[in-house]
Design a protein around this motif. Sequence first.
Motif, PDB file in Angstrom:
ATOM      1  N   ARG A  55       0.922  -0.932  -0.208  1.00  0.00           N
ATOM      2  CA  ARG A  55       0.085  -0.039   0.218  1.00  0.00           C
ATOM      3  C   ARG A  55       0.697   1.053   0.346  1.00  0.00           C
ATOM      4  N   SER A  85       2.450   1.199  -3.828  1.00  0.00           N
ATOM      5  CA  SER A  85       1.301   1.893  -4.659  1.00  0.00           C
ATOM      6  C   SER A  85       1.082   3.455  -4.164  1.00  0.00           C
ATOM      7  N   GLY A  86       0.840   3.819  -3.404  1.00  0.00           N
ATOM      8  CA  GLY A  86       0.798   5.727  -3.182  1.00  0.00           C
ATOM      9  C   GLY A  86      -0.825   5.757  -2.223  1.00  0.00           C
ATOM     10  N   LEU A  87      -0.884   4.026  -2.134  1.00  0.00           N
ATOM     11  CA  LEU A  87      -2.315   4.491  -1.730  1.00  0.00           C
ATOM     12  C   LEU A  87      -2.658   4.465  -0.226  1.00  0.00           C
ATOM     13  N   ASP A  88      -1.413   4.594   0.484  1.00  0.00           N
ATOM     14  CA  ASP A  88      -1.372   5.446   1.852  1.00  0.00           C
ATOM     15  C   ASP A  88      -0.060   6.099   2.310  1.00  0.00           C
TER      16      ASP A  88
END
Lengths: 259, 283
Positions: free
Chosen positions: A46, A49-52
Amino acid sequence: MLVLDQLGKTYANGVRALDAVSLALPLGEIVAVVGGSGCGKSTLLRLVSGLDRPTDGTVRLDGEAIAAPHEKIGMVFQEPRLLPWLTVADNVGFGLAALPSGERRDRVAAQLARVGLADKAGVWPRELSGGQAQRVALARALVGRPEVLLLDEPFSALDAFTRADLQDHLLDLWHDAEPTLVVVTHDVDEAIALADRIVVMRPRPGRVAAEIAVELPRPRDRDSAAWDAAKRRVLAALDDAREGRGGARPAEAGAALWW
Amino acid sequence: MGSDAAIPVTETTASGRPRARAGGAARRWRAAALGLVVPVVAAVGWELAVVAGLSDGRLVPPPSRIAETFTELAATGELARHTAATSLRVAAGFGIGALAGTLFGAVAGYSTLARTLVDPTLQALRAIPSIAWVPLFILWLGIFEASKVALIAVGVFFPVYLGVLGAIAAVDRKIVEVGRIFRLSGPAMVRRILLPAVLPSYVVALRAGLGLGWMFVVAAEFMGAGEGLGYLLVDGQQLGKPAQIVAAIVAFAILGKTTDWLLVAATAPFLRWQDVVAHQEAT
């Protein structure tokens, strides 16, 4: 080149999920991340991916810091996560909205053919089997031609035959553009089937316990002695990581005594 | 691939669908016919009772007298005029209320800041009985169309707003992450992920709003109107014409049911992706 530098993540509830993870992945490398549950594997993906966002440390792709989802980084989740209101073809083309419709249609059709689902282009996701749905999810991630593809236990919900099938299929698809693959898995066989390098993680907080190069020739024979040897090495490393031996810090020793 | 033979979902659905649909249609017709039994028996019974002289049917007119009034009103063009006036008011009020409810619901559902700012006020306003606005609307907007449309719009606004807000809050985080991975901007996230995901609940909210719209148009026309089905009701009461009242009520029932059906039919193409069973229940 994908570089993780001293990556750490503390969640809002105070849980230290990841601590000082540093890895460098040259373009085209396939890395499997294995470890028991709670060792920060999914957190790691995460963050990449840049989601967090990481609490400390950085993720850099070709020198560019990643703080939000990036067009060169694709992601396949544990579940297919197809949008039920779009046909299979529209799901695959979801990330290509910026392209002219003709080019989009061609690329979607080509990618669907590559995952062997050209005949399913017009159906709704609910009409797909689990394996088919996950192949559509793969196509959706690959059609944007990412440099890095992250896969979070992508085949764990599938039966053994479908899983082995899709692992071979993933390697085949990888040859199209040879992106960097990061596969999180708890299946040691899957890691050996796919990876050039296996990163074994240790829990509480999640850290890298060992890195094991898998130097088996491809295509890999699941029944070979070399496979078994590699598997024993990974299992031994996992066991070490689980026991907390080797590099255990004083604080952890205390924690271990406590429970 | 051998794996896919394990779950031949597509084949079953593709070949099974026409048969399932034909069987479903027969079942639906039978269910509709059964649903008619009680009202038809009651109507015929009352008609016979009046014919037999058990009642004079003055205050509760028998079906034949209602039908007579209905056709009379239709023949003189009165019915069309009143129906058109009422429908236009509902259409305008529903349009404005649904649009505003959708916009506010979407913004408040999407942005925590907007929700924190706006939702408490709107919830407080929702607690006010909508009829209580009538005097104010008349002062602000006059006694003609604008105040009536405003009242209907207020009635439609809240169910739509609440429906959209609740549905957006309930959207699966996992689907939203798909949108984030593809770097959707705020408006694109609303348009491409949130609105399609909430569409099934949205249709339910719109239907609730439309139902309230028909309710509030009567209230609006009670407060003074020269035409409209609500005017027919008041007129029937003041001149002692129960058959006219019932005829107007019948017209309301037909209009309400028809517009609800139109709404469902208009949105059905966008909901084809839902599972077939749920889809059949919706129509």
